[in-house]
Structure formats: structure tokens, C-alpha cells
Design an enzyme around this catalytic site. Structure first.
Site, PDB file in Angstrom:
ATOM      1  N   ASN A 152      27.257  51.163  41.228  1.00 46.64           N
ATOM      2  CA  ASN A 152      26.849  49.619  41.310  1.00 46.64           C
ATOM      3  C   ASN A 152      25.344  49.798  39.961  1.00 46.64           C
ATOM      4  OD1 ASN A 152      28.591  49.061  41.955  1.00 46.64           O
ATOM      5  ND2 ASN A 152      28.379  49.671  44.466  1.00 46.64           N
ATOM      6  N   HIS A 181      31.682  51.102  53.499  1.00 49.40           N
ATOM      7  CA  HIS A 181      31.860  51.167  52.015  1.00 49.40           C
ATOM      8  C   HIS A 181      32.827  52.325  51.408  1.00 49.40           C
ATOM      9  CE1 HIS A 181      28.708  49.720  48.946  1.00 49.40           C
ATOM     10  NE2 HIS A 181      30.194  49.474  48.427  1.00 49.40           N
ATOM     11  N   GLU A 194      41.594  47.451  46.136  1.00 46.38           N
ATOM     12  CA  GLU A 194      40.994  47.911  47.261  1.00 46.38           C
ATOM     13  C   GLU A 194      42.157  48.497  48.051  1.00 46.38           C
ATOM     14  OE1 GLU A 194      37.445  46.062  49.209  1.00 46.38           O
ATOM     15  OE2 GLU A 194      37.702  44.789  47.013  1.00 46.38           O
ATOM     16  N   ALA A 243      43.327  32.810  47.801  1.00 47.75           N
ATOM     17  CA  ALA A 243      42.967  34.433  49.312  1.00 47.75           C
ATOM     18  C   ALA A 243      41.856  34.215  49.567  1.00 47.75           C
ATOM     19  CB  ALA A 243      43.211  35.461  48.544  1.00 47.75           C
ATOM     20  N   ASN A 289      36.768  42.283  39.339  1.00 44.20           N
ATOM     21  CA  ASN A 289      36.968  41.551  37.426  1.00 44.20           C
ATOM     22  C   ASN A 289      35.070  40.914  36.976  1.00 44.20           C
ATOM     23  OD1 ASN A 289      39.578  39.239  37.553  1.00 44.20           O
ATOM     24  ND2 ASN A 289      39.803  41.154  37.959  1.00 44.20           N
ATOM     25  N   THR A 347      45.187  43.604  44.511  1.00 44.81           N
ATOM     26  CA  THR A 347      43.929  44.173  44.153  1.00 44.81           C
ATOM     27  C   THR A 347      44.113  46.082  44.060  1.00 44.81           C
ATOM     28  OG1 THR A 347      41.718  44.310  44.887  1.00 44.81           O
ATOM     29  CG2 THR A 347      43.428  43.880  46.776  1.00 44.81           C
TER      30      THR A 347
END
Ligand code: NAD
Ligand code: DAU
Length: 354
Positions: A257, A293, A134, A81, A188, A132
Site C-alpha cells: 500500500n 487486516h 478476498e 453488493a 480494481n 473477489t
């Protein structure tokens, strides 16, 4: 034999290395070697006859058909991908080509092959699609983590292309009976992680004395899983997952983050202190946020645990320490992947801020 696509990328190469460390079943590795594919990740397998590498595109139907007929793999594991969200914002063409069209062509080639197999082989055959978290979109701060029942609400060109591929895989099972399995995993990290992604970018920039570019306020939350644990989850789903089912895979490790970046700085302060005695945290800079985001992802991994007995082995503390140490020990690998193309990307994305 198994056919692995995208086996020269970050997760794919970890998977191939782990697979061959634990089993004698050969791997046919089909990878296009885009900027993200790196045969250097597989150097440890040089001369190992159990690893057969073919450079090619999952969207090349004739090539895939020939490989399937020649090698007769019992399973296909589809990692191939385009995987970087920021690149998908700069241009989505490759994402649609590989993630959507490529998956479609791969599914069609695999279906034609599967239909020709004798009954015992056809029954045992599996197509495992690696996806994923997402695809589920973004969570509010207190919302429960994503279960397999969560509606698909992809927000980036990358996640939309992955969602499309998941839907194709589902449809090829529902309509054509192809024995598929899908895994939806969280972020990951670990060895061979390409330094365009948060964790490796922060490690290599810190060591190079460059700014550590945190998007926006840095309070976006991700769930982090050590790559070796993702590989063991995929092996387990391949071995015992129920055909047609989806399994969420995660590390039970949600963190903003900015906390991840500070942990990396603290580890580097301990393992490779800066010459001037200052902390690497001094290099943190807040930069323009990623458009669209997603604020938070979180994975509810109870299904794979209850049905298949899988749980991650690494804690974040043990996994991130191993990862930082791996990057300290593999400066040659880092130098090799920071080619001209990599430098161009950094210039386009950060415009001097990293
Ligand atoms: P990566 O970008 O590091 O590697 C992708 C690999 O696929 C590269 O080796 C590349 O050369 C190859 N490839 C790209 N297009 C191809 C094509 N058309 N034909 C054949 N090979 C092609 O990606 P990664 O981080 O290792 O992710 C692997 C898979 O896992 C992806 O499907 C991704 O969506 C999924 N995933 C990744 C994460 C993560 O945190 N990295 C988490 C969950 C799921
Ligand atoms: O959730 C699984 C996904 O994780 C995978 O499907 C994707 O393939 C993988 O790339 C990853 O996507 P993210 O966008 O979450 O990963 P990335 O490392 O790009 O960014 C992690 C977070 O860090 C995200 O909130 C954006 C932020 N970030 C990233 C970079 C590169 C920064 O703040 N600064 C940066 O320079």
C-alpha cells in the site's frame, strides 16, 4: 438484453458504459442506489434507449421476477453488493442482507425464470457472479498466488459474505443446474471509484490538503487491476467461459500500500504541484491498523489467459496515471459524492486523522 445488478456502483457503471460503447445489446440496470450507487456515473447514457434503469433491491423477489418476465434478459451479471471491508467491520448487517440473502433471492428468482424458458434460450442463458480474491484469505510473503483451487478462507465480514454468496452460486449450479459463471478479481481502480477506498481516498485527500491515512505499517500487499480490464474479463467470461467454472482475474501487479500511496503523490507532484513546493508525500500519516487486516493477496490469472485468451491491457503505470488525471478532471463528481453521509463515514472511520 442483459440484466446488470449494481450497475450504478464503481465497477458496475464502468461495465455498463463499456458494454454499450462496444455493443448494441441493451442493458437493464437494477440498482438499489445505496450510498455507493450514483446515477451521475451514467450521465453519459441519458436519453440512450439501450439503457433501462430500475431502482430496486436484488433481494426483492417479486420485482426481480417481474423484470425477468418483462425483459427476458439472456444473462444476469451480478455486481450488486456491499463492498467496503471497513464498513463491514463497523456493521455487517447490510453485508449479510445484500451479499448473502440478496444473492440467494436473486438466484431463486433467476432459477424460476430460467426453468420457464424455451430450450434454446435456457441452454444459452448465463448467470455471472462477480466476486473477489478476498474469499481466499491472506497469503504469506512468498506463498504462490491464489489459483481457482485455493481453499476459501475469508477473514473479514465482507469477504465471509462474498464467500457465502459464491457458495450459493456454486450450489445452484451443482444442485439445480443453473448455468453459472463466477469471477474472483483483485483490487480494481479507475474512474468513478468511490473515495472510501484506498486509491481515490488518497487522491482526494491529497488535493484537499488532508492527511493520507495509511493503515499500520503500509506493507500490506494487494494486486491492482484497472477497472476497464476487469470489465473486459467479465465480457470474455460471459462470452466463452465454461459453465460452472470459476475464473480468477488479476493484474499481475502486486504492490504494498505504501508504494501505491507514494506513486499517487509523485503523480500529483508532477500534474498538480502543491503551492508550497513540498511533495504530497509530506501528508502521509500512519494510523491504527484495520482489525484482522489481510497481509497479502495475489492472483494467478493463468486460467483465464490460457482458456479464454484474456490479459489486462493497462500496466499499473498507464492505469494509475489515467486515474489520477480522471480525478483531476472530475472535481464536480468528487464534490457530489462527498455528501453529508460521506463526511459522517470519514469521521467515524478516521476520527480526525484523515
Ligand atoms: P460498489 O460498492 O461501488 O457498488 C455496489 C453497487 O451495488 C452500488 O451501486 C449499490 O447501490 C448497489 N447495491 C448494493 N446493494 C444492493 C442491493 N441489495 N440491490 C441492488 N443493488 C445494490 O462496489 P464495486 O466496487 O463496484 O464492486 C462491485 C462488485 O464487484 C461487488 O460484488 C464486489 O464484491 C466485487 N468486486 C469488487 C472489487 C473492487 O476492487 N472494488 C474487486 C473484486 C470484486
Ligand atoms: O481484493 C478485492 C477487494 O478490494 C474487493 O473485493 C473490495 O470490494 C474492495 O473494497 C477492495 O478491498 P480492500 O480492502 O483491499 O480495498 P481498500 O481500498 O479498502 O484497501 C486497500 C488497502 O489499503 C488495504 O490493505 C487497506 C489499505 N487502506 C485502505 C484505506 C481505505 C489504508 O491503508 N488506508 C485507508 O484509508
Amino acid at each position: 438484453m442483459i440484466l446488470v445488478t449494481g450497475g450504478a456502483g464503481f465497477i458496475g457503471s464502468n461495465f455498463v458504459l463499456d458494454w454499450l460503447a462496444q455493443s448494441n445489446e441493451s442493458v437493464l440496470n437494477l440498482d438499489k442506489l445505496t450510498y455507493a450507487g450514483n446515477l451521475g456515473n451514467l450521465r453519459g447514457l441519458e436519453g440512450d434507449a439501450r439503457h433501462v434503469f430500475v431502482r430496486g433491491d436484488i433481494g426483492d423477489a417479486a420485482l426481480v421476477a417481474r423484470l425477468l418476465a418483462e425483459h427476458r434478459p439472456r444473462a444476469v451479471i451480478n455486481f450488486a453488493a456491499e463492498s467496503h471491508v471497513d464498513r463491514s467491520i463497523h456493521g455487517a448487517e447490510d453485508f449479510i442482507q445484500t451479499n448473502v440473502m440478496g444473492t440467494f433471492r436473486l438466484l431463486e428468482a433467476v432459477r424460476a425464470h430460467w426453468l420457464r424458458l424455451p430450450e434454446t434460450e435456457r441452454t444459452a442463458f448465463r448467470f455471472l457472479h462477480v466476486s473477489t480474491d478476498e474469499v481466499y484469505g491472506s497469503l504469506a510473503p512468498e506463498a504462490p498466488a491464489f489459483t481457482e483451487q485455493h481453499a476459501y478462507e475469508p477473514n473479514s465480514p465482507y469477504s465471509a459474505s462474498k464467500a457465502a454468496s459464491d457458495h450459493l452460486v456454486r450450489a445452484w449450479h451443482h444442485t439445480h443446474g443453473l448455468p453459472v459463471l463466477t469471477t474472483n478479481c483483485s483490487n480494481n481502480y479507475g474512474p468513478f471509484h468511490f473515495p472510501e477506498k484506498l486509491i481515490p481516498l488518497m487522491i482526494v485527500n491529497a488535493l484537499a490538503g488532508k492527511p493520507l491515512p495509511v493503515y499500520g505499517d503500509g506493507l500490506q500487499v494487494r494486486d491492482w487491476l484497472y477497472v476497464g480490464d476487469h470489465c473486459s474479463a467479465i465480457r470474455r467470461v460471459l462470452e466463452a467461459g465454461r459453465v460452472g467454472e470459476t475464473y480468477n482475474v488479476g493484474g499481475w501487479n502486486e504492490q504494498p500500500n505504501i508504494a501505491i500511496v507514494k506513486t499517487i503523490c509523485a503523480l500529483l507532484d508532477e500534474l498538480r504541484p502543491r503551492a508550497d513546493g513540498q511533495s504530497y508525500a509530506e501528508q502521509i500519516t500512519h494510523v491504527k491498523d484495520r482489525p484482522g487486516h489481510d497481509r497479502r493477496y495475489a492472483i494467478d490469472a493463468r486460467k483465464i489467459e490460457a482458456e479464454l485468451g484474456w490479459r489486462p491491457i493497462e500496466t499499473f503505470d498507464s492505469g494509475i496515471r489515467k486515474t489520477v488525471q480522471w480525478f483531476l478532471d472530475h472535481t464536480d463528481w468528487v464534490a457530489e459524492v462527498q455528501s453529508g453521509a460521506y463526511r459522517e463515514w470519514v469521521q467515524v472511520q478516521y476520527q480526525g486523522a484523515a
